[in-house]
Design a protein around this motif. Structure first.
Motif, PDB file in Angstrom:
ATOM      1  N   UNK A 161      -0.753  -6.088   8.441  1.00 48.87           N
ATOM      2  CA  UNK A 161      -0.097  -7.180   9.155  1.00 48.87           C
ATOM      3  C   UNK A 161       1.229  -6.741   9.777  1.00 48.87           C
ATOM      4  N   UNK A 162       1.670  -5.481   9.476  1.00 52.43           N
ATOM      5  CA  UNK A 162       2.971  -5.011   9.936  1.00 52.43           C
ATOM      6  C   UNK A 162       2.798  -4.102  11.143  1.00 52.43           C
ATOM      7  N   UNK A 163       3.741  -4.213  12.053  1.00 54.03           N
ATOM      8  CA  UNK A 163       3.722  -3.311  13.210  1.00 54.03           C
ATOM      9  C   UNK A 163       4.140  -1.908  12.814  1.00 54.03           C
ATOM     10  N   UNK A 164       4.964  -1.792  11.786  1.00 51.95           N
ATOM     11  CA  UNK A 164       5.417  -0.470  11.335  1.00 51.95           C
ATOM     12  C   UNK A 164       6.536   0.055  12.190  1.00 51.95           C
ATOM     13  N   UNK A 165       6.934   1.277  11.884  1.00 50.39           N
ATOM     14  CA  UNK A 165       7.970   1.934  12.657  1.00 50.39           C
ATOM     15  C   UNK A 165       9.373   1.618  12.197  1.00 50.39           C
ATOM     16  N   UNK A 166       9.524   0.717  11.209  1.00 44.62           N
ATOM     17  CA  UNK A 166      10.856   0.403  10.716  1.00 44.62           C
ATOM     18  C   UNK A 166      11.349   1.523   9.807  1.00 44.62           C
ATOM     19  N   UNK A 167      12.630   1.861   9.903  1.00 41.56           N
ATOM     20  CA  UNK A 167      13.139   2.943   9.046  1.00 41.56           C
ATOM     21  C   UNK A 167      13.181   2.508   7.589  1.00 41.56           C
ATOM     22  N   UNK A 168      12.895   3.449   6.705  1.00 41.22           N
ATOM     23  CA  UNK A 168      12.990   3.142   5.294  1.00 41.22           C
ATOM     24  C   UNK A 168      14.462   2.986   4.899  1.00 41.22           C
ATOM     25  N   UNK A 169      14.693   2.248   3.826  1.00 40.78           N
ATOM     26  CA  UNK A 169      16.050   2.077   3.343  1.00 40.78           C
ATOM     27  C   UNK A 169      16.238   2.972   2.125  1.00 40.78           C
ATOM     28  N   UNK A 170      17.328   2.770   1.398  1.00 41.90           N
ATOM     29  CA  UNK A 170      17.672   3.679   0.303  1.00 41.90           C
ATOM     30  C   UNK A 170      16.558   3.744  -0.740  1.00 41.90           C
ATOM     31  N   UNK A 191       7.301 -15.428   1.763  1.00 41.15           N
ATOM     32  CA  UNK A 191       6.449 -16.598   1.528  1.00 41.15           C
ATOM     33  C   UNK A 191       5.267 -16.635   2.493  1.00 41.15           C
ATOM     34  N   UNK A 192       5.500 -16.290   3.750  1.00 36.04           N
ATOM     35  CA  UNK A 192       4.415 -16.335   4.739  1.00 36.04           C
ATOM     36  C   UNK A 192       3.288 -15.366   4.384  1.00 36.04           C
ATOM     37  N   UNK A 193       3.639 -14.235   3.781  1.00 36.83           N
ATOM     38  CA  UNK A 193       2.597 -13.283   3.365  1.00 36.83           C
ATOM     39  C   UNK A 193       1.752 -13.851   2.243  1.00 36.83           C
ATOM     40  N   UNK A 194       2.391 -14.587   1.318  1.00 37.25           N
ATOM     41  CA  UNK A 194       1.647 -15.164   0.196  1.00 37.25           C
ATOM     42  C   UNK A 194       0.698 -16.268   0.650  1.00 37.25           C
TER      43      UNK A 194
END
Length: 878
Positions: A264-273, A284-287
């Motif tokens: 459901x994710x477009x991806x490409x977002x940088x990972x965080x720590x 909530x929308x995912x659930x």
């Protein structure tokens, strides 16, 4: 067959067939599209199958590429590509990172095949254009294995070979098993649980935020890794041994849901720590979206009820994996996790304790047991079970003795010595038995106690030690960052943190010992203070509290506790001159004469640095820079000027120039290479640096230098000498003839200047070392002994596998591996390299254990000896 031996899965076989038919990139696109379709389907019990198929796409394409590269390049030395972590477990989902590693038996530096691989995967888009994804595989050699730790070591737990024609992955796993610390790994995994994961386990009903990887999947893996870490097994072996399939089913269901959420994710977002991915976080929308799995034509009520069912299963899975992890970890603690194989020291729910306590033991045996427990707590950062106050430490003030473990507390590089003594402070009389005069000291008054009216002196003394420990941590962090050329030098100016980090183990322990005992020995200054009727009584009676003269106070610490003579010398110097910087700074003028006098007082740069660091920690709160900035400015200025007398004046704004070396002198030291300055021996550059420089600048007047060193619980011999052919054999022969067994040896060469800086780790021993060892070593080096032809008859027997391979163009590596660990192996090998190969040894890496030995000798051959002839010699004489 175990997971460490490559067996192609059905999913990987299908990937290979597709690659053969379509080519790599079309195969990647087709197979991922098919996997995406499975993910968007209504079947829920295929989580591991989907993840395995997804993983096989990546492992199959990497295997196909790696095999082609090795064939094309003609690389015939041991090489493997392995999957690690989630890739090694075959548990990838659409936005998972792939985790691969290149394994080599030989050294990595200047390896042309590795450079070509890295060109394709790191420095160009060649791999991505071929396969459709990036692969940021890191390279490792067998010699890197002892340095694996924490997160990186844990990733290797699930090592699985995907291209391994010579079985190198099995060698890596066995090498890891023989070198890693299982208890430290357990603490690493438990640290995850006690932090983020334990909190997540109690939030399984949250709908506003759920990180399915870190708060779901890794809860389960915390339990799996706890079990797998006992003998470094692959997680799949633990999966197969689980006694309730529902635990693994819950984990598989979380994998299934993760795959859907990723879709459901477009991806490409940088990972965080800490490796967190935004794609893993459910809101909530995912659930409420699970009805999408039925497809766009499904009835609204069917979708609603299906989503309810999925949420119910998801809630159950979240609870089950959390319960599983908590039960596994707490059961391990309830049963007791030994800190090492066969150790009586065990970690339980309340902390460390002795599994058995024999009531009828001598005070010395009881003291060694008690301080060993304290040492383990300091080393691992784990508290001691409070019940030990009534068992192992019961009435320790009646029987505690000075034993070798006391010095080990001071040399231990990890943990907090101050915390260790805070534990002992709970037991009346215990510290007095270790440090004569301490009972009077901790209850006495001095100017600070009378002025502040807050605390007794024992607590203040521990604060000073904590300040020193903070200096060292911060300084080492700055030095580590400074080795990156993109960073400005953090050591510009005088920094007590950096100066503390530059102290070697002996001098740092001396500073700690002086802070602990500063007011206990009786000095001539103390006598003068006592006899001064103009002073208040609390000042006259606040020092020299043991009544033992300084010249005698520390003698038992060498004979009973095995403090090195250098550490004792440092402590005595610091106690005798504890006011030196204060008195000099109060003069207000750091002119040439004052600097000359201070240099004469300091004797050498190492004592000068120790005194500066000691003074800074001793005055961290009382009479600190905040209360008297001018005096501390004068102190820093005096320190800088005095240090420059031991080093020619120079621009010391870059790394290591903080010690005052000139550019030419730094060039000499830097010739020892990045390996030396990026490793654990870096602090000894200051211990031996002046001598090494003099060997170049004053060659006729400067001979070799040998020193006994302490590093944590290890005893080392450090040698600075001219690097003649046969030097390693001379030194190892001298140690063997002195009946000194080696655990390992690291040799560093400044080839452009013909210098050697070698470190030999000595095995633990019950008998003291010969008192003239360092002088004997220097004589052996000067006379080039133990490398004559007649010495061969006395060599120890070498039994094992020996091979000679080209390491770099014109340079070779003699690699030895044996299941036996007979004494003198290093001497035997280095002698034969010198005598039969006529080789010049410029590097030696060795790890020796009771059941196995690994030695790599790096050498250059004489011009008249071909590699083929050299290998024939190895076969006949080694």
């Amino acid at each position: 067959m175990s997971d460490t031996s490559f067996t192609m899965s059905p999913e990987e076989a299908r990937v290979d067939d597709t690659i053969a038919k379509l080519g790599p990139l079309p195969a990647f696109r087709q197979l991922t599209a098919e996997n995406d379709a499975l993910i968007r389907g209504p079947t829920l019990d295929n989580g591991r199958a989907i993840a395995a198929a997804r993983s096989a796409i990546y492992t199959g394409l990497v295997r196909d590429w790696a095999a082609e590269q090795q064939r094309t390049f003609g690389y015939d030395k041991p090489f493997a590509v392995v999957a690690l972590g989630g890739t090694g477990r075959a548990e990838m989902t659409p936005h998972s990172d792939n985790d691969f590693a290149f394994l080599f038996a030989d050294a990595l530096e200047a390896n042309p095949f590795l450079l070509e691989l890295q060109r394709q995967v790191l420095h160009s888009d060649a791999f991505e254009r071929r396969c459709g994804f990036t692969c940021l595989a890191l390279p490792f050699s067998l010699d890197d294995v002892p340095r694996l730790a924490d997160k990186q070591l844990n990733a290797f737990l699930d090592l699985r070979p995907i291209h391994d024609p010579q079985g190198l992955a099995d060698q890596f796993r066995e090498r890891i098993r023989s070198t890693y610390d299982p208890f430290q790994h357990f603490l690493h995994v438990r640290g995850f649980w006690k932090g983020e994961w334990e909190k997540a386990a109690g939030e399984s009903e949250r709908l506003d935020r759920f990180d399915i990887k870190h708060e779901g999947l890794r809860l389960f893996l915390a339990g799996i890794w706890t079990l797998a870490g006992k003998d470094f097994s692959h997680s799949h072996e633990i999966y197969r041994a689980l006694d309730d399939h529902r635990d693994l089913d819950a984990y598989a269901f979380l994998l299934r849901i993760r795959a859907f959420i990723h879709s459901r994710r477009a991806g490409g977002k940088p990972r965080v720590a800490d490796g967190h991915h935004p794609e893993d976080v459910l809101g909530f929308d995912d659930f409420t979206s699970f009805g999408e799995l039925l497809g766009p034509g499904a009835d609204e009520r069917a979708c609603f009820e299906f989503a309810n069912d999925v949420r119910a299963r998801l809630l159950a899975a979240r609870r089950r994996v959390a319960r599983f992890a908590k039960a596994v970890i707490e059961r391990e603690l309830k049963l007791g996790r030994a800190v090492s194989l066969g150790s009586p020291i065990v970690c339980g729910t309340g902390g460390l304790y002795h599994r058995t306590a024999e009531p009828a033991r001598t005070p010395r045996e009881k003291s060694r047991a008690a301080l060993s427990l304290l040492l383990a707590a300091q080393h691992y950062g784990v508290p001691i079970d409070p019940s030990e106050l009534q068992t192992t430490f019961r009435n320790a003030g009646d029987w505690l003795e000075r034993v070798p473990e006391l010095s080990a507390l001071f040399y231990e590089p990890r943990g907090s010595l101050a915390d260790s003594f805070q534990f002992l402070a709970q037991i009346e009389g215990a510290e007095e038995r270790l440090f004569a005069g301490y009972a009077k000291f901790e209850s006495s008054l001095d100017g600070r106690v009378v002025t502040e009216r807050r605390s007794l002196r024992g607590a203040l003394e521990r604060q000073k030690t904590r300040a020193l420990e903070a200096y060292v941590r911060e300084g080492r962090s700055r030095l580590a960052r400074a080795f990156s050329p993109s960073r400005a030098d953090p050591t510009e100016g005088i920094s007590v943190e950096v100066e503390a980090a530059l102290l070697d183990a002996d001098h740092l322990a001396g500073v700690k010992l002086a802070l602990k005992t500063k007011r206990l020995p009786l000095t001539t200054d103390d006598v003068a203070v006592r006899d001064d009727p103009s002073r208040p009584l609390h000042e006259r009676l606040s020092t020299g509290l043991s009544g033992i003269p300084l010249a005698d106070y520390y003698r038992p610490y060498a004979t009973e506790c095995e403090f090195s003579l250098e550490t004792i010398r440092v402590a005595e110097f610091l106690v005798a001159h504890r006011r030196a910087f204060k008195e000099a700074a109060e003069a207000g003028m750091n002119d040439a004469r004052q600097v000359d006098d201070f240099v004469q007082l300091s004797q050498d740069e190492h004592l000068l640095r120790s005194l500066f660091v000691f003074t800074s920690a001793d005055r961290v709160e009382w009479e600190s820079e905040a209360s008297d900035p001018t005096r501390w400015f004068n102190t820093r200025e005096l320190y800088a000027k005095a240090m420059m007398r031991f080093r020619s004046p120079s621009d010391h704004t870059r790394l290591l120039r903080a010690a005052g070396y000139t550019s030419d002198q730094l060039r000499i030291l830097r010739d020892f290479g990045v390996d030396f300055f990026s490793g654990v021996y870096r602090p000894y550059a200051n211990r031996f640096g002046s001598h090494l420089v003099r060997m170049v600048e004053e060659p006729d007047a400067t001979g070799p230098k040998a020193s006994l060193l302490r590093d944590g619980r290890s005893t080392l011999v450090g040698v600075a000498a001219r690097d003649y052919r046969g030097l390693a054999a001379s030194i190892s022969g001298a140690l063997w003839h002195s009946q000194i067994e080696l655990r390992q040896a690291h040799l560093f060469s400044a080839m452009n200047h013909g210098l050697a800086l070698d470190f030999f780790h000595l095995a633990p021993r019950d008998q003291p070392l010969r008192p003239d060892l360092t002088r004997f070593l220097e004589e052996v080096i000067r006379e080039r002994r133990f490398i004559h032809e007649s010495d061969e008859a006395t060599l120890p027997t070498v039994t094992g596998h020996v091979s000679l391979q080209e390491w770099r163009p014109g340079q070779f590596c003699l690699r030895f591996e044996s299941t036996r660990n007979s004494e003198g192996l290093i001497y035997a090998l280095t002698y034969r390299v010198f005598r039969h190969l006529r080789g010049n040894i410029f590097g030696l890496s060795a790890q020796a254990r009771p059941d196995r030995a690994y030695i790599s000798v790096y050498l250059s051959l004489p011009r008249d000896l071909s590699p083929a002839s050299a290998r024939d010699i190895v076969g006949r004489h080694f």
